[in-house]
Write an enzyme that holds these catalytic residues in place. Structure first.
Site, PDB file in Angstrom:
ATOM      1  CG  ASP A  86      -0.213  -0.045   2.536  1.00  0.00           C
ATOM      2  OD1 ASP A  86       0.708  -0.873   2.688  1.00  0.00           O
ATOM      3  OD2 ASP A  86      -0.551   0.749   3.440  1.00  0.00           O
ATOM      4  CD  GLU A 149       4.138   0.819   6.888  1.00  0.00           C
ATOM      5  OE1 GLU A 149       4.948   1.142   7.776  1.00  0.00           O
ATOM      6  OE2 GLU A 149       3.746   1.611   5.999  1.00  0.00           O
ATOM      7  CG  HIS A 437       4.980   9.236   3.292  1.00  0.00           C
ATOM      8  ND1 HIS A 437       4.306   9.205   4.498  1.00  0.00           N
ATOM      9  CD2 HIS A 437       5.135   7.941   2.947  1.00  0.00           C
ATOM     10  CE1 HIS A 437       4.071   7.957   4.848  1.00  0.00           C
ATOM     11  NE2 HIS A 437       4.573   7.168   3.915  1.00  0.00           N
TER      12      HIS A 437
END
Length: 466
Positions: A86, A149, A437
């Site tokens: 994910d 996660e 991210h």
């Protein structure tokens, strides 16, 4: 080590496999059936890697879409490698499409390239190389693929209800040389009722962020002024502060303004590397602050969260030698259904007591009309440097790189915690920029190949026939 030759020959295949996996936009979504608890795309990513493993002759198992594994070898003991499929939402402003897997300037771009699809592919091909070379192993090797996660770890909870934990292992989801100390984690949601009470400037909405564990890149507020004169004065006051990344926009509604803040995203475990758009916006709105519960919530953000990331405004700043200092990230704010809600991520040192921290936070919330609506916690994790697993992985890394850096602590939470007898091992090398991210996330092709070699050597060293 003949298996290293297999890795070098497989470079084009390694790159194309990673590109295909990146192309699956495996962001968590609503359940899409019995075998897709986290949405159809995450289920598709899991199906992809398991089908790949079956083609290589590995044993594959899908645990109802929560997680799955590929296994090779025999023996009473199992070496585990835990990865996740994910990814966090892509956001805006990418140089290349975030789900294209574009190769440019020696780098593979895409959401998940470094966190954690690139490392997953590296481990997959490391295991393939061991199998193709015919090396003798005395233990089983199992790659476990998690699917939740980034948001809840329900994947590991489900997986280990049905499968025995590996005896030891690692997760390639952090940095080299390795992470043997991970901070504890607190996930909190704050909320308060919001009414159009008070006088002066009315705060209609305040919104920002996408995930609790991501530093918000954007935030915006909609303001209603008593009259046009007040609007012009308010606009001037906002701009006069000269805060970078603040934009003031006119709206069609009479005497309304939108104020937008632009920040820099970062992983929630290292908020100091980003620029939080939510806290920046709260700071920018200070000259216009009026009365009422909505403004009280914004004042809390400014006074108690602030632009610092160490929790000092809440009286929870602390640190220790093993794991370093506490960090806090205000990742999400939403104004909806008559309430303002906030999601906060705290990474705490080994010595911190979560209940004590929670009590201090609650005391600071109360004067602003806020309360803790949800709360969960995860304990810290630590393996000493003289642990056998740590020593083996360090030796492999040092032989491959010549780098004798010492193990480090992190605020990140990895599957090493779920494994228990494990550590985080790569993929980030010392001195590299952090792109997990963030927009334009990438992994360098050279680093992807180096990781594959390191992981193959590590798996061989841990699982070889005694």
């Amino acid at each position: 080590m003949d298996f290293l030759n297999h890795i070098e020959k497989a470079q084009p295949e390694i790159i194309s496999t990673l590109q295909e996996l990146i192309a699956i936009p495996s962001v968590k979504a609503e359940p899409a059936g019995a075998d897709a608890p986290f949405g159809r795309e995450i289920a598709r990513a899991l199906e992809y890697v398991l089908a790949w493993g079956e083609r290589q002759g590995f044993t594959a198992k899908n645990l109802s879409g929560y997680a799955g594994h590929l296994e090779y070898g025999t023996g009473e003991k199992t070496v585990g490698v835990l990865v996740h499929l994910d990814v966090v939402p892509a956001g805006e402003g990418w140089r290349y499409s975030p789900f294209s897997g574009t190769v440019a300037d020696g780098k593979i771009y895409g959401r998940g390239a470094i966190d954690d699809k690139g490392p997953a592919v590296a481990v997959m091909y490391a295991l393939k190389a061991l199998k193709e070379s015919g090396v003798k192993l005395g233990k089983k090797i199992r790659i476990i693929f998690g699917c939740d996660e980034e948001s809840g770890w329900r994947c590991m909870e489900h997986y280990f209800k049905h499968e025995r934990k590996p005896d030891y292992g690692f997760t390639p989801d952090a940095y080299f040389p390795l992470i043997n100390s991970e901070k504890g984690q607190m996930a909190l949601k704050f909320e308060s009722e919001v009414a159009s009470d008070g006088t002066g400037v009315i705060l209609k909405t305040f919104t920002g962020g996408t995930r609790r564990n991501v530093v918000p890149e954007e935030a915006e507020a909609v303001l209603a002024f008593p009259d046009q004169e007040g609007l012009e004065k308010g606009k001037a006051a906002l701009l006069a502060q000269g805060i970078d990344g603040i934009e003031v926009l006119a709206l069609p509604e009479q005497n309304h303004l939108k104020v937008r803040a632009q920040g820099v995203p970062a992983h929630g475990s290292t908020p100091e590397l980003g620029d939080n758009a939510v806290t920046k916006l709260a700071q920018a709105l200070a000259p216009l602050e009026g009365e009422g519960s909505a403004w009280a919530a914004v004042r809390f953000i400014r006074e108690r969260i602030g632009r610092q990331t160490d929790g000092r405004g809440l009286g929870i700043n602390c640190q220790d030698e093993v794991s370093g200092a506490l960090t806090i990230n205000l990742g999400v704010v939403r104004t909806e259904a008559g309430k303002i809600r906030m999601e906060v991520d705290i990474r705490s040192p080994q010595s911190a007591d979560h209940e004590t921290l929670k009590e201090k936070i609650a005391d600071h919330l109360r004067p602003y009309g806020l309360k803790i609506a949800e709360y969960s916690t995860m304990p810290p994790h630590y393996l000493p440097v003289d642990h056998h697993l740590v020593q083996v992985l360090l030796q492999v890394y040092r032989e491959e790189t010549g780098d004798w850096s010492k193990p480090v602590a992190t605020g990140g939470r990895t599957y090493a915690v779920a494994l228990g007898n494990g550590v985080a091992f790569g993929p980030g090398f010392p001195g590299q920029p952090e792109t997990a991210h963030q927009k334009d996330e990438y992994i360098a092709v050279a680093d992807l190949m180096k990781c594959t070699r390191i992981y193959a050597k590590a798996l061989y060293a841990l699982a070889k026939e005694e």
